[in-house]
Design an enzyme around this catalytic site. Structure first.
Site, PDB file in Angstrom:
ATOM      1  N   ASP A 394      61.997  17.983 -27.507  1.00  0.00           N
ATOM      2  CA  ASP A 394      60.590  17.137 -27.476  1.00  0.00           C
ATOM      3  C   ASP A 394      59.761  17.576 -26.165  1.00  0.00           C
ATOM      4  OD1 ASP A 394      59.333  14.710 -28.033  1.00  0.00           O
ATOM      5  OD2 ASP A 394      59.705  14.083 -26.092  1.00  0.00           O
ATOM      6  N   LYS A 395      58.655  17.857 -26.621  1.00  0.00           N
ATOM      7  CA  LYS A 395      57.697  18.415 -25.613  1.00  0.00           C
ATOM      8  C   LYS A 395      57.564  17.400 -24.254  1.00  0.00           C
ATOM      9  CE  LYS A 395      53.222  18.571 -25.799  1.00  0.00           C
ATOM     10  NZ  LYS A 395      52.585  18.236 -24.440  1.00  0.00           N
ATOM     11  N   GLY A 545      54.144  15.250 -31.079  1.00  0.00           N
ATOM     12  CA  GLY A 545      53.311  14.620 -31.751  1.00  0.00           C
ATOM     13  C   GLY A 545      51.613  15.224 -31.466  1.00  0.00           C
ATOM     14  N   LYS A 572      61.093  12.674 -36.919  1.00  0.00           N
ATOM     15  CA  LYS A 572      61.614  13.444 -35.999  1.00  0.00           C
ATOM     16  C   LYS A 572      63.018  13.538 -36.585  1.00  0.00           C
ATOM     17  CE  LYS A 572      58.982  12.768 -31.844  1.00  0.00           C
ATOM     18  NZ  LYS A 572      59.229  12.353 -30.273  1.00  0.00           N
TER      19      LYS A 572
END
Length: 699
Positions: A394-395, A545, A572
Site C-alpha cells: 500500500d503506497k 487509490g 484491495k
C-alpha cells in the site's frame, strides 16, 4: 484519497460489529484484545495477568529448585556408584553402602522425577504419548532394574545414570521455560516507560496518585513533556503528542477534543485532560505484550511436526526397547544384559532434544523480533514468509512517509480566495486522522488562519470527507469522488505536476471551488528494500487509490514490478485474490482500516505500526517502526528461524537414527554403548540443539 484511515470511522466501524476476521480465527475476541474496546475493570484484569505470570514463574522455579536439591544428592551418589569407582580407579565401600545409594537414588527418582511421572499420567490420559512418557519409562526402568540389582539380581546398577539423567532433564526443562519467560520480559520493560505518579482531577481538585490506582473514567491532567499514563479520549485542550515509542510514527500527532490517545505516548507543548478508557492491562501497550506471549505459545506447523515426530519416536523407542530385550534374552544372554540394552535404548532415544528443538527457537525468535520492531501474531504465517513470491505494498504511509504537505491551493471559482478554500477544507478535515487532513491542518496553522467550526462530519471511505461549514455543504475529496458520482472531474491546471502531486478537490454546495495539491515523500529505505526483495526473486507491486500518473512515478522511481492505481478500499482484497489465483504466495503490507480485508486475505498480512489498530488486528505481523526495510528483515529472519528449526529437527532425528541401533547393541561385541554413555549422548544432543537455537540472530 487512498489509505484514509479516519479514527472516528474506525471506532464506528467497530461498534457496529463488522470486524474483519483474522486468519488466526480469533475474530471479535482478538479484536477487543488488541484495541481494548471492551473494558472490564482494569484492576481485575491486571491481577489475572499477574496471577498467570506468577503461576508460570512458580512452575519454572519449581524445576530449578528440584534441580539444585537433586544435584546436591547426586554428589554422594557418584562416588558410591561402582562403575564410577572402576572408571576413576578407586574404591569406597562400607557396610550397607548399596542401601545408602538406593536411599539417595530413591529420593532423586521420586522428587526429581515427579514432573516427568506426572507428565506420563497426563499424556496417557490424553492419549498423546510424548517426551514425558519416554523420560518416565526410561527412569522407571532404570530405577526398578537398579533396585532389583541391590536385592540380588546379577548386574551393575544404573543409579548414577538415573541421577544425572534426571538432573539433566530438570535443567533442560528449566532452561526452556526460562527462555520463554525472558522473551516475554523483554517486552515488559516497555511498561517501565510509564510514569510512576499521575495527576487526576477529582471534585475540581488535582491529586497526585500512583499509576496502579488509575481507573477507567478518571480524568487525567497531562502537562507538557509528560507521558500519558493510560489510553483515553481527550476531553479538553490540544497538543501534539509523540507516539513513536508505540506506533513508530516519528511525526508528533495533533490531539484535540474527542481524539484517542495511548499510554506511553509523550505529550508536546499543550495541556491535555484525558478521560481514561484503558488503564493497566486494558492499555494498548499491555495488548502488545499479551500478543507476543500468545504468539510464543502458539504452535506453528513446524512445531506440530516436531510433536508428531516426538510421538512416533516415543512409540519407536518403546517398541525397539522391548524388541531389544526379547532378542537378547531369547538369544541366550543374561537377564541383566538384556535389561541393560533395553534401558540404554530408552535413555539414549529420549526425545528431549526434539522437545527443546522448536519451542526454544520460537521463544528466542519471537522475543528477538519484538525487540527489533517486529510483532508476530501468527507463527505459521511468519514461517510461510520464506515462500513469498509477491509483495503488494500500500503506497501511503508504507512506501511513503504519508506526511502530505500542501504544495498549492488553486481557486477554480472567482468568488473564493485561496485562503477561504483552505479554511473550508480545514473545517471539514479537522475531524479526520488522514495524512491529507494533517497536511491541511499544518498549512492552516502555518498560514495563521482561523479554524472554522463544522458539523455533520461524514467520512466517505477511500474518497474523502464531507461536513457543514457556515451553513454550506462542503466536500473535500479525491478524483474517486467524481468517478463514484459518474461525472467528469474538473480539469486540473497544467501547473500541477500529477506525476508527484496528489490532487484534492474542495466542493461547496456541490460546485468545485478549488484544488489543493499535496506531495508525499518516499521513505529513505524504500528503494533499498525493493532492490533487496528483487534480489530474493520476490515481485513487488504498488497498490494505491491515487491516480495512474502518481502510481507510475513512484513505481518507476523504486523500480517495482508494477502498480495498481485508482483502487478503492473494497477492491484491495480482490487484487490480492487475483494474484493468489495465479498461484502466487502473496504478502500484503498496509496501514489503514481500508487495508484490513486485504491483510486478512493475503498469505502473510503485514501491518505497518504507524497505521491503525484495526489494520494491526487483521495482520499476521506488525512492523512497529514503519520501515520498508523491516519487510526484508522479516523475510530474512523468517528464513533464519525456519533454518534453525530444520537444523534442530535434523539433528534430533539424525542423532536417534544412529544412537538407537548402537544402544540396541547392533555392533556387539566390537562396540557397546553403555547406559551412561547413552545418557551423556542424549544430554549432549539436547545441549547442541539449545546452543544452536541461541545462535539465532537478527541481522
Amino acid at each position: 484519497m487512498e489509505g484514509h484511515h479516519d479514527h472516528q470511522a474506525h471506532y464506528n466501524h467497530d461498534q457496529h460489529g463488522h470486524e474483519p476476521q483474522s486468519k488466526t480465527g480469533s475474530g471479535a475476541s482478538s479484536m477487543h484484545a488488541m484495541t481494548g474496546h471492551e473494558h472490564h475493570g482494569s484492576t481485575g484484569h491486571t491481577e489475572e495477568h499477574e496471577g498467570h505470570d506468577k503461576h508460570a514463574g512458580h512452575h519454572t522455579e519449581d524445576f530449578l529448585k528440584r534441580f539444585w536439591i537433586c544435584i546436591g544428592i547426586t554428589v554422594p551418589v557418584l562416588p558410591l556408584s561402582h562403575m564410577i569407582q572402576q572408571w576413576l580407579g578407586f574404591s569406597w565401600t562400607f557396610p550397607g553402602d548399596k542401601y545408602v545409594l538406593l536411599g539417595l537414588s530413591t529420593i532423586i527418582y521420586f522428587y526429581g522425577g515427579w514432573p516427568f511421572l506426572a507428565g506420563l499420567v497426563r499424556e496417557v490420559k490424553a492419549n498423546n504419548l510424548g517426551m514425558m512418557t519416554l523420560v518416565a519409562v526410561a527412569i522407571t526402568t532404570a530405577y526398578v532394574y537398579s533396585v532389583a540389582v541391590v536385592f540380588g539380581l546379577e548386574g551393575m546398577d544404573f543409579f548414577w545414570e538415573l541421577a544425572t539423567l534426571i538432573d539433566i532433564m530438570l535443567i533442560g526443562h528449566w532452561l526452556e521455560m526460562k527462555s520463554q519467560m525472558a522473551a516475554s520480559r523483554a517486552l515488559e520493560s516497555l511498561v517501565a516507560l510509564l510514569p510512576a505518579v499521575v495527576h487526576v482531577e477529582k471534585d475540581g481538585k488535582t491529586l497526585d496518585i500512583a499509576l496502579t490506582d488509575i481507573q477507567s473514567g478518571d480524568i487525567l491532567l497531562v502537562k507538557p513533556g509528560e507521558k500519558l499514563a493510560a489510553d483515553g479520549t481527550v476531553v479538553e485542550g490540544n497538543s501534539y503528542v509523540n507516539e513513536s515509542m508505540l506506533t513508530g510514527e516519528s511525526v508528533p500527532v495533533r490531539k484535540q477534543k474527542d481524539d484517542k490517545v495511548i499510554a506511553g505516548a509523550i505529550n508536546g507543548d499543550g495541556v491535555l485532560k484525558v478521560n481514561v478508557t484503558g488503564a493497566g492491562s486494558d492499555s494498548y501497550l499491555q495488548k502488545v505484550i499479551t500478543m507476543v506471549k500468545t504468539a510464543q505459545s502458539a504452535k506453528s506447523n513446524t512445531q506440530n511436526l516436531a510433536d508428531k515426530v516426538a510421538k512416533w519416536l516415543t512409540l519407536i523407542s518403546i517398541t525397539v526397547g522391548v524388541i531389544t530385550f526379547i532378542v537378547w534374552y531369547t538369544g541366550g544372554q543374561e537377564l541383566a544384559f538384556a535389561l541393560e540394552r533395553m534401558v540404554t535404548v530408552m535413555v539414549t532415544s529420549c526425545p528431549h532434544a526434539l522437545g527443546v528443538a522448536i519451542p526454544l527457537v520460537i521463544a528466542i525468535s519471537t522475543s528477538l523480533s519484538a525487540t527489533h520492531g517486529l510483532l508476530i501474531r501468527n507463527r505459521t504465517a511468519f514461517e510461510n514468509a520464506r515462500n513469498l513470491t509477491t509483495i503488494i505494498f500500500d503506497k501511503t504511509g508504507t512506501l511513503t512517509k504519508g506526511s502530505h504537505e500542501v504544495q498549492a491551493v488553486i481557486p477554480l471559482d472567482d468568488q473564493f480566495t485561496s485562503d477561504q478554500i483552505l479554511q473550508y477544507a480545514a473545517a471539514v478535515q479537522q475531524n479526520s486522522e488522514h495524512h491529507i487532513a494533517h497536511g491541511v491542518m499544518r498549512k492552516l496553522k502555518e498560514s495563521q488562519l482561523e479554524l472554522w467550526a463544522s458539523s455533520n462530519f461524514n467520512y466517505m471511505q477511500g474518497i474523502g470527507v464531507t461536513g457543514t461549514v457556515n451553513s454550506r455543504n462542503v466536500i473535500a475529496a479525491g478524483p474517486n469522488y467524481f468517478k463514484q458520482e459518474g461525472q467528469p472531474a474538473p480539469r486540473i491546471p497544467e501547473q500541477v505536476d500529477q506525476t508527484i502531486e496528489t490532487v484534492n478537490f474542495v466542493l461547496v454546495d456541490g460546485n468545485p471551488v478549488g484544488i489543493i495539491t499535496f506531495a508525499d515523500t518516499i521513505r529513505e529505505s524504500a528503494q533499498q528494500a525493493i532492490a533487496q526483495l528483487k534480489g530474493m526473486h520476490i515481485q513487488t507491486f504498488l497498490l494505491t487509490g491515487d491516480n495512474e500518473k502518481i502510481a507510475e512515478a513512484v513505481s518507476n522511481k523504486l523500480d517495482m514490478d508494477g502498480y495498481l492505481a485508482n483502487v478503492l478500499p473494497h477492491e484491495k482484497q480482490d487484487k490480492v485474490k487475483e494474484f493468489q489465483g495465479k498461484g502466487q504466495v502473496v504478502a500484503m503490507t498496509g496501514d489503514g482500516v481500508n487495508d484490513a480485508p486485504a491483510l486478512a486475505q493475503a498469505d502473510v498480512g503485514i501491518a505497518v505500526g504507524s497505521g491503525t489498530d484495526v489494520a494491526a488486528e487483521t495482520a499476521d505481523i506488525i512492523l512497529v517502526n514503519s520501515d520498508p526495510m523491516d519487510v526484508v528483515q522479516m523475510i530474512r529472519f523468517g528464513k533464519a528461524t525456519y533454518r534453525k528449526m530444520v537444523q534442530n529437527l535434523a539433528w534430533a532425528i539424525g542423532y536417534n537414527v544412529i544412537a538407537i541401533p548402537l544402544a540396541a547393541g547392533i555392533l556387539y561385541p566390537s562396540f557397546m554403548l553403555s547406559p551412561a554413555m547413552g545418557a551423556v549422548l542424549m544430554s549432549a544432543s539436547t545441549i547442541v540443539v539449545a546452543i544452536n537455537a541461541k545462535l539465532l540472530k537478527v541481522k
